[in-house]
Design a protein around this motif. Structure first.
Motif, short mmCIF file in Angstrom:
data_model
loop_
_atom_site.label_atom_id
_atom_site.label_comp_id
_atom_site.label_asym_id
_atom_site.label_seq_id
_atom_site.Cartn_x
_atom_site.Cartn_y
_atom_site.Cartn_z
N GLU A 645 0.74 -1.32 -0.01
CA GLU A 645 0.05 -0.07 0.09
C GLU A 645 0.84 1.28 0.33
OE1 GLU A 645 -2.84 2.62 -0.34
OE2 GLU A 645 -3.17 0.40 -0.61
N ARG A 649 0.17 4.19 -2.57
CA ARG A 649 0.28 5.71 -1.90
C ARG A 649 1.30 6.66 -2.69
NH1 ARG A 649 -0.55 3.52 3.13
NH2 ARG A 649 1.52 4.05 3.66
N ARG A 652 0.22 7.45 -6.34
CA ARG A 652 -0.89 8.33 -6.23
C ARG A 652 -0.21 9.61 -5.89
NH1 ARG A 652 -3.70 3.96 -3.95
NH2 ARG A 652 -3.54 4.63 -1.93
N THR A 653 0.45 9.65 -5.14
CA THR A 653 1.28 10.96 -4.58
C THR A 653 2.05 11.65 -6.02
OG1 THR A 653 1.39 10.45 -2.34
CG2 THR A 653 2.96 12.33 -3.15
#
Length: 665
Positions: A645, A649, A652-653
């Motif tokens: 995960e 993340r 996505r950042t």
């Protein structure tokens, strides 16, 4: 179907023309859409639908639909749903949801019992598909819903006449899945099978229910049939454990067959040792004692994990949220379990290579004591990992895609990696796939030497001249790479190799002959490659070869060679797109025929191109486009190996600073 398809489109939605073989995958479909949008000046945010050549297998030779046709898409799911509508007359479309494809199939009629006319091929197919759906796919022992009296009678009726194996044997499967194939039906199917497929019993795809019925009915013919079938019969024998099946499975398992190892473990537990850890220890030691292939330990590890997961699922009060990561946690635990033999712990350590971060994340969500134990297991694994994995490598005989999944681990080679790769090339038992994998890595990193060349030269005429499709790989045909190595070394064998490439046959080599120009490059080779590229011929690595060749001649990074081609009318934009990403690391170019949206390697390279400030804005935009379309955003569960995960993340950042990702199915 085509007439209906031509009526679709409008309101922000288009459909691509029916496919040719060049549109083989979903990646190709999205590339075709981009080309269509550019050619017809269609806005890039337009939604679209298509099917590709693999889906096209749903049509038979006459053009009739013989199975579900998968319709893939991109853009806005609601727009595509509305655009496709209900389907053409006589057909229906099943919506696979925002993460799946649409499925088109015939509308069929059934009687009051829900059964089709036996002459309705589509209706029969749909019924058999429904009956073949298990109650729970997550367990090793698969169970099926009971048949109704009408369904069972209908199936028996299909087997009551003269036996036509091609037409009627498929009705035996749903019966025997419920242990309902009658002795007389079994006998007649067996007789027809042994007569029609004498000496090649495995060639008949419908043999499984017959063997299961023979074993269930304790027929003596079962053992003669099983012996002829060999290890392909392993799962059937495990379903009916006996001392005789245990010995036969052991024989097959010692040869390294994965299915046989798993079935042997299951049968051994049933008959001799129910405790999975003790059973695994016993069988692992026996595999080592008989010098079984390394793959046997991997298969045994998989069987042990499955057994542990079955035991976990039997606990009614378990934390189901941890089920998804439980197999990865097993790998971490087994890698440092001193109760297990070292070969099995090494197999576990290798399996855990890409999962430690996911286990650490999941462990933090477990209850107190369980979380502490899991985190301690990860710590122990990370401490022991280097020692366990030193001088080891992947299974070179397994699924080709599995080797592609770990390609990113070899962007740099440790001395132990180099030695392991060299040892594999020196081993006469290494097959063509293993040679291709190892030689590509050594050559790309500049570690291939005359020793590797001399080890392979005795094998090239008999083994390496065979067709080996590298459609889904990151490496080239091994004879291409071997020729490049001989040319780079200026070895006398290069003349013999080049003479073979110049011959007109075999035909398979013609599309990749020019890829050998990367060895000892010169201006004449560059010119010949460029002439082919601008001719519009089908690219199977030609543009990438030219870019890498030109970079060597000019002494610059291949990315700067590739970016100069942006907008060149002689170069296909979709080919340049994958080449630009594929050459981001010249020490390990990505030879896959298309961008692989599930791959760690392609994701990292796309990011690097998008963020490389030494490149032009146009080149960085291509990198960004490829990165946006990666499955890490749309279908993260399909990325292989699975992502932690924290990695999701971070992705996505990263994307937030570059814009949103598209959707599709």
């Amino acid at each position: 179907m085509k007439a209906w398809w031509r009526t679709l489109g409008g309101d922000g939605f288009v459909v691509l023309p029916p496919p040719t073989r060049s549109r083989y995958t979903q990646s190709h479909g999205h590339e075709d859409a981009a080309e269509l949008f550019a050619a017809q000046r269609i806005p890039t945010d337009t939604s679209f639908a298509y099917w590709h050549w693999q889906s096209h297998d749903a049509f038979d030779r006459s053009g009739a639909l013989s199975g579900e046709l998968y319709l893939h898409w991109g853009g806005d799911h609601a727009t595509v749903t509305a655009g496709l509508g209900a389907g053409p007359a006589g057909y229906r479309i099943v919506n696979g949801g925002p993460q799946g494809a649409f499925r088109l199939d015939k509308v069929t009629e059934t009687d009051a019992d829900g059964l089709p006319d036996p002459e309705d091929a589509a209706g029969v197919r749909q019924l058999l598909h429904r009956l073949d759906e298990p109650l729970d796919r997550s367990t090793e022992s698969v169970a099926y819903a009971p048949l109704t009296e009408a369904e069972e009678r209908w199936l028996h009726d299909r087997l009551s006449g003269p036996v036509d194996l091609a037409a009627t044997a498929r009705f035996a499967t749903p019966l025997e899945q419920r242990q309902a194939l009658a002795p007389d039906e079994t006998s007649r199917l067996l007789a027809a099978w042994q007569e029609e497929y004498a000496g090649r019993l495995t060639a008949w795809p419908g043999w499984r229910p017959v063997l299961h019925a023979l074993l269930r009915q304790e027929r003596p013919e079962a053992w003669e049939v099983a012996a002829e079938l060999g290890a392909t019969a392993a799962y059937a024998l495990a379903a009916y454990p006996s001392p005789r099946s245990l010995e036969l499975l052991r024989t097959w398992a010692l040869s390294g067959d994965d299915a046989a190892v798993r079935a042997w473990f299951r049968t051994h537990r049933t008959l001799r040792e129910p405790d999975p850890l003790r059973a695994a220890r016993t069988l692992s030691e026996e595999l080592t004692g008989h010098a079984a292939p390394e793959t046997a330990q991997t298969g045994l590890l998989g069987a042990l994990r499955t057994a542990a997961l079955e035991e976990r699922r039997a606990q009614p009060d378990r934390d189901t949220a941890a089920d998804a990561v439980f197999p990865a946690l097993c790998n971490v635990r087994y890698a440092t379990d001193d109760a297990l033999p070292r070969p099995l712990r090494v197999a576990a350590a290798r399996a855990a290579t890409d999962t430690a971060a996911r286990v650490r994340e999941a462990a933090a969500r477990l209850p107190g004591a369980e979380a502490a134990e899991a985190l301690a297991a990860v710590d122990r694994y990370e401490t022991a990992r280097e020692d366990l994995l030193a001088g080891t490598g992947p299974d070179l005989t397994g699924y080709e895609g599995g080797l592609g999944d770990i390609w990113h681990h070899y962007r740099t080679l440790s001395p132990a990696d180099v030695q392991w790769l060299r040892d594999r090339l020196a081993d006469p038992s290494t097959g063509v796939q293993g040679i291709a994998f190892c030689l590509e890595l050594l050559h790309a990193h500049g570690e291939a030497t005359e020793t590797e060349l001399l080890a392979l030269l005795p094998r090239w005429k008999k083994e390496l001249t065979k067709q080996y499709r590298t459609t889904y790989t990151e490496w080239r045909h091994p004879l291409t790479t071997l020729t490049c190595l001989a040319l780079d070394l200026a070895h006398p064998a290069a003349d013999d190799l080049l003479a073979w490439w110049e011959k007109p046959k075999p035909l398979w080599k013609d599309p990749v002959r020019l890829l050998t120009h990367l060895g000892a490059p010169d201006e004449a080779k560059a010119a010949e490659l460029w002439e082919f590229i601008v001719s519009g011929g089908h690219d199977t690595g030609h543009l990438m070869t030219w870019v890498l060749l030109r970079a060597r001649l000019d002494g610059i990074h291949p990315l700067h060679v590739a970016e100069r081609l942006i907008g060149d009318p002689g170069v296909h934009a979709y080919v340049l797109r994958r080449v630009l990403i594929g050459v981001a690391d010249p020490a390990q170019p990505l030879w896959h025929y298309a961008v692989d949206p599930r791959s760690h390697s392609w994701w990292r390279r796309a990011q690097e191109v998008a963020d490389d400030r030494t490149l032009s804005a146009e080149a960085r935009a291509i990198g960004l486009e490829v990165a946006r379309e990666h499955y890490i955003f749309r279908y993260p569960d399909q990325v292989r190996p699975p992502l932690a995960e924290g990695e999701r993340r971070a992705a996505r950042t990263w994307l937030k600073t570059h814009g949103p990702a598209p959707t599709g199915g």
